[in-house]
Design an enzyme around this catalytic site. Structure first.
Site, short mmCIF file in Angstrom:
data_model
loop_
_atom_site.label_atom_id
_atom_site.label_comp_id
_atom_site.label_asym_id
_atom_site.label_seq_id
_atom_site.Cartn_x
_atom_site.Cartn_y
_atom_site.Cartn_z
N HIS A 50 71.83 0.20 65.59
CA HIS A 50 72.20 0.55 66.95
C HIS A 50 72.26 -0.71 67.71
O HIS A 50 72.08 -1.97 67.37
CB HIS A 50 71.03 1.44 67.49
CG HIS A 50 70.88 2.58 66.55
ND1 HIS A 50 71.78 3.64 66.56
CD2 HIS A 50 69.88 3.25 66.09
CE1 HIS A 50 71.49 4.47 65.87
NE2 HIS A 50 70.27 4.24 65.45
N ARG A 75 68.01 -5.78 61.20
CA ARG A 75 68.38 -4.38 60.63
C ARG A 75 69.77 -4.11 60.51
O ARG A 75 70.44 -4.23 61.57
CB ARG A 75 67.66 -3.05 61.74
CG ARG A 75 67.98 -1.77 61.09
CD ARG A 75 67.23 -0.67 61.71
NE ARG A 75 67.74 -0.37 63.01
CZ ARG A 75 67.23 0.57 63.77
NH1 ARG A 75 66.57 1.44 63.33
NH2 ARG A 75 67.85 1.03 65.09
N GLU A 154 62.55 7.77 57.31
CA GLU A 154 62.86 8.44 58.67
C GLU A 154 63.07 9.92 58.40
O GLU A 154 63.90 10.48 59.45
CB GLU A 154 63.59 7.58 59.71
CG GLU A 154 64.78 6.86 59.00
CD GLU A 154 65.43 5.82 60.03
OE1 GLU A 154 65.09 5.82 61.08
OE2 GLU A 154 66.29 5.26 59.69
N ASP A 180 63.76 9.27 64.55
CA ASP A 180 64.40 10.02 63.63
C ASP A 180 63.55 11.06 62.70
O ASP A 180 63.85 12.03 62.67
CB ASP A 180 65.33 9.21 62.62
CG ASP A 180 66.68 8.75 63.49
OD1 ASP A 180 67.37 9.70 63.77
OD2 ASP A 180 67.04 7.39 63.29
C1 3PY Z 1 63.40 5.45 64.68
O1 3PY Z 1 62.49 5.65 65.32
O2 3PY Z 1 64.24 6.51 64.11
C2 3PY Z 1 64.20 4.22 64.23
O3 3PY Z 1 65.21 3.99 63.82
C3 3PY Z 1 63.50 3.08 65.17
O4 3PY Z 1 64.59 2.07 65.72
MG MG Z 2 65.87 5.57 62.93
#
Ligand code: 3PY
Ligand code: MG
Length: 261
Positions: A50, A75, A154, A180
């Site tokens: 992002h 990332r 996530e 997420d």
């Molecule tokens: C999330 O919290 O999903 C993330 O990817 C943190 O950047």
């Molecule tokens: Mg995320």
């Protein structure tokens, strides 16, 4: 040997409940990464999933962060594992791969992170060799240990595959994305990284990571969550983002100047 200790600081220090803090940079001007590196962070993470970063801003950001004496984590975008090798070639100390949902995802990530026999990383670390001042042979021998592979957990699928992911040779750490994960656990009903079921999942992930002798990491939207996680034994937390810190810093000063604080 100019910056070897700076870049290897991440692999040397992470683990054992180290409670490290990383900045999180979505803005693409490398000066921002360099400025945050001057604060009391243990590392700076530049986000290509992002935010606004591309390979050029990452290249320049790594230089600024390294000159400030801190290791850089990058990332990469989802399933863009080729970028993992590229940012390592440019001097990244670690790579966070988002949405690692299965053992197969983790294997693909490792294959681009580690040289044979662990993975299939292709040879070409020209900038990293220059930054660390190593010989090519030394980099080949030590590169795998220096390149910290961090798999994001996530989704429900990732939680189900957690032990398989952690058991994989070449995965050094897992990193919970609580936003997420909160969406996944609520079946898309809301985004709330502080919800009780997300905190339970965070505790579970840390316990399983440490059982496998791997590091547990997390994105913490608030410094309070980062403090709590460090107390529990988490190894690395990102606190907030450059966007949120810029806005909250400005807001705090405006409130004082307008007599509201
Ligand atoms: C999330 O919290 O999903 C993330 O990817 C943190 O950047
Ligand atoms: Mg995320």
């Amino acid at each position: 040997m100019p910056h070897l200790s700076t870049i290897s600081a991440l692999s040397n220090r992470i683990g054992g409940g180290s409670g490290l803090l990383t900045a999180w940079v979505g803005m693409s001007d490398p000066i921002i990464a360099g400025q945050l590196a001057l604060e009391d962070f243990d590392a700076v993470t530049i986000d290509m999933q992002h935010g606004a970063n591309d390979i050029t801003s990452v290249r320049l950001g790594i230089s600024h962060v390294t000159l400030a004496g801190k290791p850089t984590i990058v990332r990469i975008p989802v399933n863009d594992f080729a970028s993992a090798s590229r940012v390592l070639d440019l001097g990244a100390a670690g790579v966070i791969a988002p949405m690692i949902n299965s053992k197969a995802d983790a294997e693909a990530f490792v294959s681009f992170m580690k040289f044979p026999p662990v993975g299939q990383r292709s040879w070409g670390p020209t900038v990293a060799v220059a930054l660390t001042g190593q010989s090519l042979d030394d980099y080949l021998v030590k590169g795998n240990a220096m390149a910290v592979a961090i798999a994001m957990i996530e989704t429900r699928e990732a939680l189900a595959a957690l032990d398989d992911i952690l058991a994989l040779d070449g995965i050094d750490a897992v990193f919970v994305g609580p936003s997420d994960l909160s969406i996944a656990l609520s079946n898309g009903a809301n985004v709330n990284p502080g919800r009780a079921d997300v905190i339970d999942a965070l505790d579970h992930v840390m316990k399983r990571a440490h059982a496998h002798k791997k590091a547990a990491c997390c994105f913490a939207p608030s410094p309070t969550l980062a403090k709590d996680l460090a107390k529990k034994g988490y190894d690395l937390m990102a606190i907030g983002t450059d966007f949120s810190q810029l806005r909250s810093g400005a807001r705090a000063q405006i409130d004082i100047a307008r007599g509201r604080a």
